[in-house]
Design a protein around this motif. Structure first.
Motif, short mmCIF file in Angstrom:
data_model
loop_
_atom_site.label_atom_id
_atom_site.label_comp_id
_atom_site.label_asym_id
_atom_site.label_seq_id
_atom_site.Cartn_x
_atom_site.Cartn_y
_atom_site.Cartn_z
N ARG A 88 61.88 95.01 35.53
CA ARG A 88 62.52 96.31 35.29
C ARG A 88 63.93 96.36 35.85
N PHE A 89 64.22 95.50 36.81
CA PHE A 89 65.54 95.51 37.45
C PHE A 89 66.36 94.26 37.10
N CYS A 90 65.97 93.61 36.01
CA CYS A 90 66.73 92.47 35.52
C CYS A 90 67.73 92.95 34.46
N TYR A 91 68.97 92.51 34.59
CA TYR A 91 70.01 92.95 33.67
C TYR A 91 70.72 91.78 32.98
N SER A 92 70.28 90.57 33.27
CA SER A 92 70.88 89.40 32.64
C SER A 92 69.83 88.30 32.58
N TYR A 93 70.12 87.26 31.80
CA TYR A 93 69.20 86.14 31.70
C TYR A 93 69.08 85.42 33.05
N TYR A 97 65.58 84.47 34.84
CA TYR A 97 65.19 83.13 35.27
C TYR A 97 64.77 83.12 36.74
N LYS A 98 65.48 83.88 37.55
CA LYS A 98 65.15 83.96 38.97
C LYS A 98 63.76 84.56 39.18
N VAL A 99 63.44 85.60 38.41
CA VAL A 99 62.13 86.24 38.52
C VAL A 99 61.04 85.33 37.96
N ASP A 116 65.23 80.61 22.03
CA ASP A 116 65.92 81.43 21.04
C ASP A 116 65.74 80.74 19.69
N ARG A 117 64.81 81.24 18.87
CA ARG A 117 64.50 80.59 17.60
C ARG A 117 65.66 80.72 16.60
N LYS A 118 66.46 81.78 16.71
CA LYS A 118 67.56 81.97 15.78
C LYS A 118 68.59 80.85 15.93
N ARG A 119 68.82 80.44 17.17
CA ARG A 119 69.77 79.36 17.43
C ARG A 119 69.09 78.02 17.66
N ASN A 120 67.73 78.04 17.64
CA ASN A 120 66.94 76.84 17.92
C ASN A 120 67.38 76.21 19.24
N TYR A 121 67.39 77.07 20.27
CA TYR A 121 67.95 76.66 21.56
C TYR A 121 66.99 77.07 22.67
N VAL A 122 66.68 76.11 23.56
CA VAL A 122 65.81 76.39 24.71
C VAL A 122 66.64 77.07 25.79
N LEU A 123 66.26 78.30 26.11
CA LEU A 123 66.98 79.06 27.13
C LEU A 123 66.49 78.71 28.53
N TYR A 124 65.18 78.47 28.64
CA TYR A 124 64.61 78.19 29.97
C TYR A 124 63.29 77.45 29.80
N ASN A 125 63.05 76.47 30.65
CA ASN A 125 61.72 75.88 30.74
C ASN A 125 61.48 75.45 32.19
N PHE A 205 63.78 94.69 28.34
CA PHE A 205 64.74 93.77 28.96
C PHE A 205 65.71 93.20 27.92
N PHE A 206 65.19 92.71 26.81
CA PHE A 206 66.06 92.11 25.80
C PHE A 206 66.98 93.15 25.16
N ASP A 207 66.47 94.37 24.96
CA ASP A 207 67.33 95.44 24.44
C ASP A 207 68.43 95.77 25.45
N ARG A 208 68.03 95.79 26.73
CA ARG A 208 68.98 96.13 27.78
C ARG A 208 70.08 95.08 27.90
N THR A 209 69.70 93.82 27.85
CA THR A 209 70.71 92.76 27.97
C THR A 209 71.65 92.77 26.77
N LYS A 210 71.13 93.10 25.60
CA LYS A 210 71.98 93.16 24.40
C LYS A 210 73.01 94.28 24.54
N ILE A 211 72.56 95.44 25.03
CA ILE A 211 73.48 96.57 25.22
C ILE A 211 74.54 96.22 26.24
N ILE A 212 74.10 95.60 27.36
CA ILE A 212 75.05 95.23 28.41
C ILE A 212 76.05 94.20 27.90
N ALA A 213 75.57 93.24 27.10
CA ALA A 213 76.47 92.24 26.52
C ALA A 213 77.50 92.90 25.61
N ASN A 214 77.04 93.85 24.80
CA ASN A 214 77.96 94.56 23.91
C ASN A 214 78.98 95.36 24.70
N LEU A 215 78.51 96.01 25.77
CA LEU A 215 79.42 96.79 26.60
C LEU A 215 80.44 95.88 27.29
#
Length: 463
Positions: A88-93, A97-99, A116-125, A205-215
């Motif tokens: 709930r208090f995460c605002y970025s990727y 990852y830390k959580v 991220d399937r759209k970019r076919n890119y592994v964000l974290y493992n 979380f994903f909606d929040r990060t998208k808004i923050i990225a846009n801002l």
């Protein structure tokens, strides 16, 4: 399990309240039926029922707290509950990852793969775990393509979907092309209701990060636009030059932070001064680029006495930019205070005028257009016009943002007697007072509405 038990307990409390209310009401009414008034007879059951409702509300609240603690704050489910609370208090990727590491990998012994399937890119493992194996990535990519329906699912031994959490060895969350796989050997022990909470918090979380990225992007762009606006304003005169026999004032109000309006005053010698005011078509960055180009072109020309050469140089510079449909309207004038005349080229500017004193007050003389648009069509036939000046004359150069301001009825200011009367009544004032009168008129005439164009004007007093 939590919701099921909650429903059972709450239903039991409600039934008990209803039965107790009925039984106690019947008992009391039977005892006092002969001695009670009708109003009291009807009120006894109501009072009893309301009293039990209040008590039931307290009981349900305590039951809910008990169930929350039992199912979400104890046992294996507490790990996912802890993860949700931190999510709930995460605002970025990076926060996510830390959580992942703190709450799921270290405490819950989970292995995580975020793709991220759209970019076919592994964000974290998770390192050194099942989620880091290439064959696992490939199998999950085949089993769960980008078009997979959003939601949460249980994963079986073969990395496919299973219907029961008892058979699962992990779970999978899909939202807007982001796939999150969480592997855990005791997935079956998590309370079923926690998955809905987890999925909803992931979505937030994903909606929040998208808004923050846009801002952040908007903020970055805003800073760039602010820098551009500051650069553009630097092209304009900060203060008017001290010129013998001329008093000059100007007003510049862009509709947005950058503008296509421009003006300048360039002394040529002790008696001649070049005045320029123009308006580039359109708005935004292209208009700002043309504005800077025009200002720089005129500034570096050595022979500013040759107005035809000046305007043709501007025309050539704009056409050299190859910006489609970009042009400027432009007024170039040389005021000669020895010869008491103004020589000018008016390239389709609609508002340049001279206010000159007459026996019955001030009258208006137009500096009519004598050239075409600059920067978009051929300018073969360009001529210089002249107008005689008298001591006390006031020259007004303005973009159409002044005359085309509309009132609530859609009537343009330039078409009204009010505008003409303001011009003639202010002609005897200083240039700055004249500018102030016109600006006040624009704001009053426009009312509380937002202006729809840049407003730029220059006022020159002769003599």
């Amino acid at each position: 399990m939590y919701k099921t038990r909650k429903k059972v307990y709450f239903l039991s409390v409600n039934v008990a309240v209803l039965l107790l209310s009925v039984l106690l009401s019947v008992f009391l009414v039977q005892r006092d039926v002969n001695n009670s008034a009708p109003l009291i007879f009807a009120g006894i059951p109501t009072i009893i029922f309301l009293s039990f409702l209040v008590a039931a509300s307290v009981i349900r609240h305590n039951i809910d707290k008990y169930l929350q603690k039992k199912y979400f704050e104890s046992g294996e489910t507490v790990y996912l509950e802890d993860f949700i609370d931190k999510l709930r208090f995460c605002y970025s990727y990076d926060d996510l990852y830390k959580v992942f590491a703190e709450s799921l990998e270290i405490k819950a012994d989970c292995s995580i793969l975020l793709v991220d399937r759209k970019r076919n890119y592994v964000l974290y493992n998770s390192p050194s775990r099942i989620s880091s194996y290439q064959e696992v990535h490939e199998k999950l990519s085949v089993n769960f393509p980008i078009a997979w329906e959003e939601g949460f699912y249980f994963l079986g031994e073969n990395m496919g979907i299973v219907s029961s959490c008892r058979q699962s060895r992990g779970f999978f969350i899909c939202y807007q092309g982001i796939h999150c796989f969480i592997f855990n050997r005791y997935t079956r022990l998590f309370d079923l209701d926690i998955y809905t909470k987890l999925y909803e918090e992931f979505c937030r979380f994903f909606d929040r990060t998208k808004i923050i990225a846009n801002l952040s992007e908007i903020s970055s762009l805003t800073k760039e636009w602010e820098q551009l606006a500051e650069t553009q304003v630097s092209f304009l005169p900060h203060t008017m030059p001290d010129i013998p026999h001329l008093k000059i004032a100007a007003y510049y109000r862009p509709l947005v932070n950058v503008s296509g309006d421009y003006y300048t005053v360039l002394p040529i010698d002790s008696s001649r001064t070049l005045l320029m005011l123009g308006d580039v078509s359109g708005k935004g960055l292209p208009a700002a680029l043309i504005m800077g180009l025009v200002m720089n072109t005129v500034k570096i020309i050595e022979n500013k006495n040759d107005l035809v050469a000046v305007i043709k140089a501007v025309d050539k510079a704009i056409k050299g930019m190859h910006l489609q449909d970009k042009y400027t309207v432009l007024f170039l004038g040389i005021v000669d205070t020895d010869a008491m005349k103004i020589s000018y080229i008016n390239a389709s500017m609609s508002d340049p005028i001279i206010l000159t004193r007459a026996p019955d007050g001030y009258r208006i003389k137009s500096l009519t257009s004598n050239a075409s648009l600059v920067g978009i069509i051929d300018m073969d036939d360009v001529r210089v016009s002249e107008q005689r000046l008298f001591r006390g004359d006031t020259i007004l150069l303005a973009t159409d943002g002044v005359s085309e301001v509309m009132d609530e009825n859609g009537v343009e200011l330039g078409d009204t007697e009010l505008f003409t009367e303001t011009l003639t009544s202010s002609a005897s004032k200083t240039p700055q007072q004249f500018v102030d009168d016109i600006v006040d008129l624009i704001m009053r005439y426009n009312g509380d509405k937002r202006l729809h164009d840049d407003v730029t004007m220059m006022v020159v007093k002769v003599g």
